[in-house]
Design an enzyme around this catalytic site. Structure first.
Site, PDB file in Angstrom:
ATOM      1  N   LYS A   1      44.454 107.490 -51.798  1.00  2.40           N
ATOM      2  CA  LYS A   1      43.478 108.471 -53.301  1.00  2.40           C
ATOM      3  C   LYS A   1      42.240 107.744 -53.025  1.00  2.40           C
ATOM      4  O   LYS A   1      42.543 105.835 -53.294  1.00  2.40           O
ATOM      5  CB  LYS A   1      43.974 109.276 -54.104  1.00  2.40           C
ATOM      6  CG  LYS A   1      44.167 108.124 -55.538  1.00  2.40           C
ATOM      7  CD  LYS A   1      45.269 109.056 -55.937  1.00  2.40           C
ATOM      8  CE  LYS A   1      45.749 108.499 -56.793  1.00  2.40           C
ATOM      9  NZ  LYS A   1      46.543 109.065 -58.413  1.00  2.40           N
TER      10      LYS A   1
ATOM     11  N   TYR B   1      22.272  89.559 -72.169  1.00  2.96           N
ATOM     12  CA  TYR B   1      21.491  90.093 -73.260  1.00  2.96           C
ATOM     13  C   TYR B   1      21.915  90.519 -74.675  1.00  2.96           C
ATOM     14  O   TYR B   1      23.225  90.029 -74.473  1.00  2.96           O
ATOM     15  CB  TYR B   1      21.874  91.691 -72.978  1.00  2.96           C
ATOM     16  CG  TYR B   1      20.711  92.005 -71.615  1.00  2.96           C
ATOM     17  CD1 TYR B   1      19.450  91.979 -71.842  1.00  2.96           C
ATOM     18  CD2 TYR B   1      21.377  92.084 -69.356  1.00  2.96           C
ATOM     19  CE1 TYR B   1      18.883  93.003 -70.349  1.00  2.96           C
ATOM     20  CE2 TYR B   1      20.387  92.445 -69.136  1.00  2.96           C
ATOM     21  CZ  TYR B   1      19.093  92.686 -68.949  1.00  2.96           C
ATOM     22  OH  TYR B   1      18.480  93.297 -68.675  1.00  2.96           O
TER      23      TYR B   1
END
Length: 379
Positions: A42, A261
């Site tokens: 998956k 940032y």
């Protein structure tokens, strides 16, 4: 002089060792014996790509696969038409016909799902295979013991083919957690309600539990791709993925200068920094960024290996960029065009996950699509 050699333009290279994938399945197959060993593919085979993973695993001998969604199951069948493919996340209302071709097996986890599948089988002309998921402690998907008893005593069980009885271990990676023994006992009780139906409980770590509750089919996932099924002990699996980024710029900064940032990291002394073109848009968690607070508390954050030297992330992980402190790295390695190893060597999946405050599963399944992917063939 003009060269005709190809110039790499991708920000980073993700190397996937298909030989290691095959070797890992074989190791788990040996541990599961005499039971069958399936493969969970998956989430795009945990990020490495369903198609190459299925081709490799099929060639290694795997014949049963587990996915989360029908769309994934169809990709498996396209590569291995003869494979048995189970869809773990249940049967959405009205979706039964989508399992008909190319013959997919739903994992049914409620009486409503079973009623719908049984009705579909009757309308389609006869019983069709499905797995029955029984809950033994996860409290996520699956029938309760009472519901399983009702199913066994009722008419619906005759309208479809119960091909597998399965449950999911809660904490198999921790052998000291008593929940595993309780689940194994609950699953044995469930098996007695539906005797003769093949059974599956063991995941990766379940194969390493005392007594190895493998039953008829084991369902490894993470360990196939190099994750450690035995945390706190040496990893028995071979690494499958390696992520390397190119350095795009190197700079010197002085004491007190801030990076990234919001300037959450400041230089304690003159430092040499390198910027790589990878960020959270490439699946690298923002939580791995380096901050003054984490440094003061002695908390490890993200890091890369440059010339074999561990270089911590400084400042925020941006969408497309990460800054490394390469002050201690060899100058010949910490240069524009040099290589920074983000996953590999001392930075295995579990260590990278730990430094990002998450788990290796999330690192692996989040691998971005902007990398240049290089698949090494099976040996």
């Amino acid at each position: 002089m003009i060269t005709t050699e190809p110039i790499p333009v991708a920000p980073a290279t993700l190397t996937i060792d298909l030989g290691a994938l095959a070797a890992n399945w074989r190791l788990l197959h040996e541990r599961a014996a005499p039971a069958e060993c399936a493969a969970v593919v998956k989430a795009d085979a945990y990020g490495i790509g369903i198609e190459p993973a299925v081709r490799t695993l099929w060639a290694a001998g795997c014949r049963t696969f587990f996915v989360a969604h029908v769309s994934e199951a169809k990709r498996v069948k396209a590569e291995a038409p003869a494979a048995t493919v189970y869809v773990l996340n249940g049967l959405l209302p009205g979706s039964a016909a989508s399992y008909l071709a190319p013959e997919l097996h739903p994992v049914l986890g409620s009486l409503d799902e079973i009623a719908e599948w049984a009705a579909f089988c009757v309308a389609a002309g006869g019983p069709r295979p499905a797995a029955i998921h029984v809950d033994t402690g996860m409290n996520r998907l699956g029938l309760s013991a009472k519901e399983l008893g009702e199913l066994a005593a009722g008419p619906l069980i005759r309208d479809f083919e119960p091909a597998l009885l399965m449950s999911h271990l809660v904490a198999a990676e921790d052998p000291a957690d008593p929940i595993s023994a309780k689940q194994i006992a609950a699953f044995e009780a469930a098996r007695s309600i539906l005797p003769g139906v093949p059974a599956s409980l063991a995941n990766c770590s379940g194969l390493f539990l005392p007594g190895r509750p493998v039953h008829d089919l084991a369902r490894p996932g993470y360990a196939l791709y190099g994750g450690n099924p035995t945390p706190g002990r040496p990893n028995p699996m071979r690494p499958v993925v390696r992520l390397e980024a190119r350095i795009v710029q190197v700079r010197e900064i002085g004491p007190g200068e801030r990076v990234g940032y919001n300037g959450r990291w400041s230089a304690p002394s003159p430092r040499r920094l390198a910027t790589i073109s990878v960020g959270y848009a490439d699946g690298y968690p923002r939580s791995a960024g380096g901050t003054d607070e984490a440094a003061a508390a002695g908390i490890d954050r993200g890091a890369a290996l440059v010339g074999g030297t561990l270089c911590p992330f400084v400042g925020a992980v941006s969408m497309d960029l990460i800054v490394l402190d390469v002050t201690e790295a060899p100058a010949k390695a910490a240069r524009r065009g040099g290589t920074a190893v983000l996953i590999g060597d001392a930075l295995d999946l579990d260590e990278v996950g730990r430094r990002a405050g998450t788990i290796g599963y999330e690192i692996l399944t989040g691998l971005g699509r902007r990398y240049e992917r290089r698949y090494s063939p099976m040996a």
